[in-house]
Write a protein that holds these residues in place. Structure first.
Motif, PDB file in Angstrom:
ATOM      1  N   ARG A 226       0.828  -1.218   0.000  1.00  0.00           N
ATOM      2  CA  ARG A 226       0.000   0.000   0.000  1.00  0.00           C
ATOM      3  C   ARG A 226       0.863   1.270   0.000  1.00  0.00           C
ATOM      4  O   ARG A 226       0.479   2.281  -0.574  1.00  0.00           O
ATOM      5  CB  ARG A 226      -0.924   0.019   1.208  1.00  0.00           C
ATOM      6  N   ASP A 227       2.035   1.189   0.642  1.00  0.00           N
ATOM      7  CA  ASP A 227       2.935   2.348   0.710  1.00  0.00           C
ATOM      8  C   ASP A 227       3.886   2.438  -0.476  1.00  0.00           C
ATOM      9  O   ASP A 227       4.605   3.420  -0.616  1.00  0.00           O
ATOM     10  CB  ASP A 227       3.769   2.287   2.001  1.00  0.00           C
ATOM     11  N   ASP A 228       3.913   1.417  -1.326  1.00  0.00           N
ATOM     12  CA  ASP A 228       4.833   1.362  -2.460  1.00  0.00           C
ATOM     13  C   ASP A 228       4.359   2.329  -3.551  1.00  0.00           C
ATOM     14  O   ASP A 228       3.232   2.214  -4.040  1.00  0.00           O
ATOM     15  CB  ASP A 228       4.879  -0.067  -3.001  1.00  0.00           C
ATOM     16  N   PRO A 229       5.192   3.275  -3.965  1.00  0.00           N
ATOM     17  CA  PRO A 229       4.764   4.254  -4.971  1.00  0.00           C
ATOM     18  C   PRO A 229       4.526   3.646  -6.359  1.00  0.00           C
ATOM     19  O   PRO A 229       3.988   4.317  -7.231  1.00  0.00           O
ATOM     20  CB  PRO A 229       5.913   5.267  -4.993  1.00  0.00           C
ATOM     21  N   ARG A 230       4.882   2.384  -6.557  1.00  0.00           N
ATOM     22  CA  ARG A 230       4.627   1.723  -7.850  1.00  0.00           C
ATOM     23  C   ARG A 230       3.186   1.252  -7.976  1.00  0.00           C
ATOM     24  O   ARG A 230       2.759   0.851  -9.054  1.00  0.00           O
ATOM     25  CB  ARG A 230       5.566   0.523  -8.040  1.00  0.00           C
ATOM     26  N   HIS A 231       2.416   1.286  -6.859  1.00  0.00           N
ATOM     27  CA  HIS A 231       1.027   0.816  -6.849  1.00  0.00           C
ATOM     28  C   HIS A 231       0.077   1.963  -6.518  1.00  0.00           C
ATOM     29  O   HIS A 231       0.386   2.828  -5.714  1.00  0.00           O
ATOM     30  CB  HIS A 231       0.817  -0.244  -5.757  1.00  0.00           C
ATOM     31  N   THR A 232      -1.095   1.919  -7.130  1.00  0.00           N
ATOM     32  CA  THR A 232      -2.199   2.776  -6.753  1.00  0.00           C
ATOM     33  C   THR A 232      -3.467   1.932  -6.802  1.00  0.00           C
ATOM     34  O   THR A 232      -3.456   0.821  -7.354  1.00  0.00           O
ATOM     35  CB  THR A 232      -2.305   4.020  -7.656  1.00  0.00           C
ATOM     36  N   LYS A 233      -4.534   2.427  -6.238  1.00  0.00           N
ATOM     37  CA  LYS A 233      -5.817   1.712  -6.224  1.00  0.00           C
ATOM     38  C   LYS A 233      -5.661   0.287  -5.688  1.00  0.00           C
ATOM     39  O   LYS A 233      -6.222  -0.661  -6.236  1.00  0.00           O
ATOM     40  CB  LYS A 233      -6.443   1.696  -7.611  1.00  0.00           C
ATOM     41  N   VAL A 234      -4.911   0.127  -4.609  1.00  0.00           N
ATOM     42  CA  VAL A 234      -4.736  -1.186  -3.989  1.00  0.00           C
ATOM     43  C   VAL A 234      -6.052  -1.573  -3.325  1.00  0.00           C
ATOM     44  O   VAL A 234      -6.562  -0.849  -2.474  1.00  0.00           O
ATOM     45  CB  VAL A 234      -3.584  -1.167  -2.957  1.00  0.00           C
ATOM     46  N   THR A 235      -6.609  -2.706  -3.756  1.00  0.00           N
ATOM     47  CA  THR A 235      -7.898  -3.164  -3.271  1.00  0.00           C
ATOM     48  C   THR A 235      -7.814  -4.626  -2.865  1.00  0.00           C
ATOM     49  O   THR A 235      -7.484  -5.477  -3.685  1.00  0.00           O
ATOM     50  CB  THR A 235      -8.977  -3.022  -4.374  1.00  0.00           C
ATOM     51  N   VAL A 236      -8.101  -4.924  -1.601  1.00  0.00           N
ATOM     52  CA  VAL A 236      -8.150  -6.310  -1.148  1.00  0.00           C
ATOM     53  C   VAL A 236      -9.446  -6.917  -1.670  1.00  0.00           C
ATOM     54  O   VAL A 236     -10.529  -6.394  -1.423  1.00  0.00           O
ATOM     55  CB  VAL A 236      -8.063  -6.416   0.389  1.00  0.00           C
ATOM     56  N   LEU A 237      -9.319  -8.025  -2.400  1.00  0.00           N
ATOM     57  CA  LEU A 237     -10.478  -8.671  -3.008  1.00  0.00           C
ATOM     58  C   LEU A 237     -10.931  -9.907  -2.250  1.00  0.00           C
ATOM     59  O   LEU A 237     -12.106 -10.251  -2.269  1.00  0.00           O
ATOM     60  CB  LEU A 237     -10.143  -9.068  -4.450  1.00  0.00           C
ATOM     61  N   LEU A 238      -9.989 -10.579  -1.611  1.00  0.00           N
ATOM     62  CA  LEU A 238     -10.304 -11.827  -0.927  1.00  0.00           C
ATOM     63  C   LEU A 238      -9.297 -12.036   0.190  1.00  0.00           C
ATOM     64  O   LEU A 238      -8.098 -11.877  -0.012  1.00  0.00           O
ATOM     65  CB  LEU A 238     -10.230 -12.986  -1.927  1.00  0.00           C
ATOM     66  N   GLU A 239      -9.795 -12.379   1.366  1.00  0.00           N
ATOM     67  CA  GLU A 239      -8.939 -12.645   2.518  1.00  0.00           C
ATOM     68  C   GLU A 239      -9.540 -13.838   3.248  1.00  0.00           C
ATOM     69  O   GLU A 239     -10.714 -13.801   3.632  1.00  0.00           O
ATOM     70  CB  GLU A 239      -8.904 -11.421   3.425  1.00  0.00           C
ATOM     71  N   GLU A 240      -8.736 -14.906   3.414  1.00  0.00           N
ATOM     72  CA  GLU A 240      -9.257 -16.085   4.080  1.00  0.00           C
ATOM     73  C   GLU A 240      -8.160 -16.884   4.764  1.00  0.00           C
ATOM     74  O   GLU A 240      -6.999 -16.829   4.355  1.00  0.00           O
ATOM     75  CB  GLU A 240     -10.022 -16.976   3.104  1.00  0.00           C
ATOM     76  N   VAL A 241      -8.547 -17.602   5.799  1.00  0.00           N
ATOM     77  CA  VAL A 241      -7.633 -18.503   6.495  1.00  0.00           C
ATOM     78  C   VAL A 241      -7.566 -19.791   5.681  1.00  0.00           C
ATOM     79  O   VAL A 241      -8.609 -20.310   5.247  1.00  0.00           O
ATOM     80  CB  VAL A 241      -8.129 -18.783   7.930  1.00  0.00           C
ATOM     81  N   ILE A 242      -6.350 -20.291   5.453  1.00  0.00           N
ATOM     82  CA  ILE A 242      -6.160 -21.517   4.681  1.00  0.00           C
ATOM     83  C   ILE A 242      -5.334 -22.512   5.491  1.00  0.00           C
ATOM     84  O   ILE A 242      -4.575 -22.119   6.378  1.00  0.00           O
ATOM     85  CB  ILE A 242      -5.483 -21.241   3.323  1.00  0.00           C
ATOM     86  N   GLN A 243      -5.483 -23.771   5.164  1.00  0.00           N
ATOM     87  CA  GLN A 243      -4.693 -24.816   5.804  1.00  0.00           C
ATOM     88  C   GLN A 243      -3.432 -25.122   5.004  1.00  0.00           C
ATOM     89  O   GLN A 243      -2.380 -25.390   5.565  1.00  0.00           O
ATOM     90  CB  GLN A 243      -5.520 -26.099   5.952  1.00  0.00           C
ATOM     91  N   ASP A 244      -3.554 -25.109   3.677  1.00  0.00           N
ATOM     92  CA  ASP A 244      -2.445 -25.441   2.785  1.00  0.00           C
ATOM     93  C   ASP A 244      -2.238 -24.334   1.771  1.00  0.00           C
ATOM     94  O   ASP A 244      -3.193 -23.688   1.336  1.00  0.00           O
ATOM     95  CB  ASP A 244      -2.735 -26.753   2.035  1.00  0.00           C
ATOM     96  N   ARG A 245      -1.012 -24.158   1.375  1.00  0.00           N
ATOM     97  CA  ARG A 245      -0.677 -23.151   0.369  1.00  0.00           C
ATOM     98  C   ARG A 245      -1.152 -23.596  -1.011  1.00  0.00           C
ATOM     99  O   ARG A 245      -0.991 -24.752  -1.391  1.00  0.00           O
ATOM    100  CB  ARG A 245       0.831 -22.930   0.329  1.00  0.00           C
ATOM    101  N   GLU A 246      -1.714 -22.666  -1.743  1.00  0.00           N
ATOM    102  CA  GLU A 246      -2.069 -22.905  -3.135  1.00  0.00           C
ATOM    103  C   GLU A 246      -0.853 -22.742  -4.044  1.00  0.00           C
ATOM    104  O   GLU A 246      -0.766 -23.349  -5.097  1.00  0.00           O
ATOM    105  CB  GLU A 246      -3.169 -21.937  -3.581  1.00  0.00           C
ATOM    106  N   PHE A 247       0.076 -21.871  -3.632  1.00  0.00           N
ATOM    107  CA  PHE A 247       1.249 -21.542  -4.437  1.00  0.00           C
ATOM    108  C   PHE A 247       2.507 -21.660  -3.579  1.00  0.00           C
ATOM    109  O   PHE A 247       3.039 -20.663  -3.108  1.00  0.00           O
ATOM    110  CB  PHE A 247       1.121 -20.120  -5.006  1.00  0.00           C
ATOM    111  N   PRO A 248       2.990 -22.894  -3.369  1.00  0.00           N
ATOM    112  CA  PRO A 248       4.169 -23.064  -2.519  1.00  0.00           C
ATOM    113  C   PRO A 248       5.439 -22.467  -3.136  1.00  0.00           C
ATOM    114  O   PRO A 248       6.406 -22.223  -2.431  1.00  0.00           O
ATOM    115  CB  PRO A 248       4.284 -24.576  -2.359  1.00  0.00           C
ATOM    116  N   GLU A 249       5.422 -22.210  -4.417  1.00  0.00           N
ATOM    117  CA  GLU A 249       6.528 -21.536  -5.105  1.00  0.00           C
ATOM    118  C   GLU A 249       5.983 -20.252  -5.704  1.00  0.00           C
ATOM    119  O   GLU A 249       4.855 -20.195  -6.175  1.00  0.00           O
ATOM    120  CB  GLU A 249       7.087 -22.412  -6.239  1.00  0.00           C
ATOM    121  N   TRP A 250       6.803 -19.187  -5.698  1.00  0.00           N
ATOM    122  CA  TRP A 250       6.367 -17.936  -6.323  1.00  0.00           C
ATOM    123  C   TRP A 250       6.250 -18.142  -7.809  1.00  0.00           C
ATOM    124  O   TRP A 250       7.129 -18.691  -8.449  1.00  0.00           O
ATOM    125  CB  TRP A 250       7.396 -16.831  -6.065  1.00  0.00           C
TER     126      TRP A 250
END
Length: 138
Positions: free
Chosen positions: A65-89
């Motif tokens: 949110r503080d990074d000047p490379r981004h604007t209009k930062v909008t959280v679309l989905l936030e949830e607790v998970i048990q397992d990672r969907e993306f264990p690698e970037w």
């Protein structure tokens, strides 16, 4: 573990070399904090999934949110998970045709501004896009 998906708009034009550097920087910094996820970029728009320990994901969002490379930062989905969907970037540069074939495709999330729209209406589309990307990256 927390999974957080957000969208943002780049404040300047990003070339492929800029995006490669961004991905390299993200992987390096997030490795130290236990954050994984995926980053999509197209036509100046970012869609990113961050997953990891709650405190670290929330700190990363404050940084974004503080990074000047981004604007209009909008959280679309936030949830607790048990397992990672993306264990690698991972990072995707989908073509226009590929994206148009994704169920629930949205070119932008501009209509979901927190003051004017209902961000929850984007949840099904965001989940479909993330699922589509995960299947293609596998």
């Amino acid at each position: 573990m927390l999974s957080l998906t957000y969208s943002s708009v780049a404040t300047s034009t990003l070339e492929p070399a800029d995006l490669t550097a961004l991905l390299t920087q993200s992987r390096a910094s997030n490795e130290h904090t236990g954050i994984t996820g995926m980053l999509l970029f197209r036509n100046g728009y970012f869609l990113q999934v961050l997953e990891g320990p709650d405190a670290q994901v929330r700190q990363k969002m404050r940084t974004i949110r503080d990074d000047p490379r981004h604007t209009k930062v909008t959280v679309l989905l936030e949830e607790v998970i048990q397992d990672r969907e993306f264990p690698e970037w991972t990072m995707g540069f989908p073509s226009e045709q590929e994206l148009e074939d994704v169920p629930g495709y949205r070119a932008t999330f501009d209509d979901l501004d927190a003051h004017d729209g209902d961000a929850m209406s984007a949840v099904p589309a965001v989940r479909q896009l993330v699922r589509w990307f995960r299947q293609r990256a596998a």
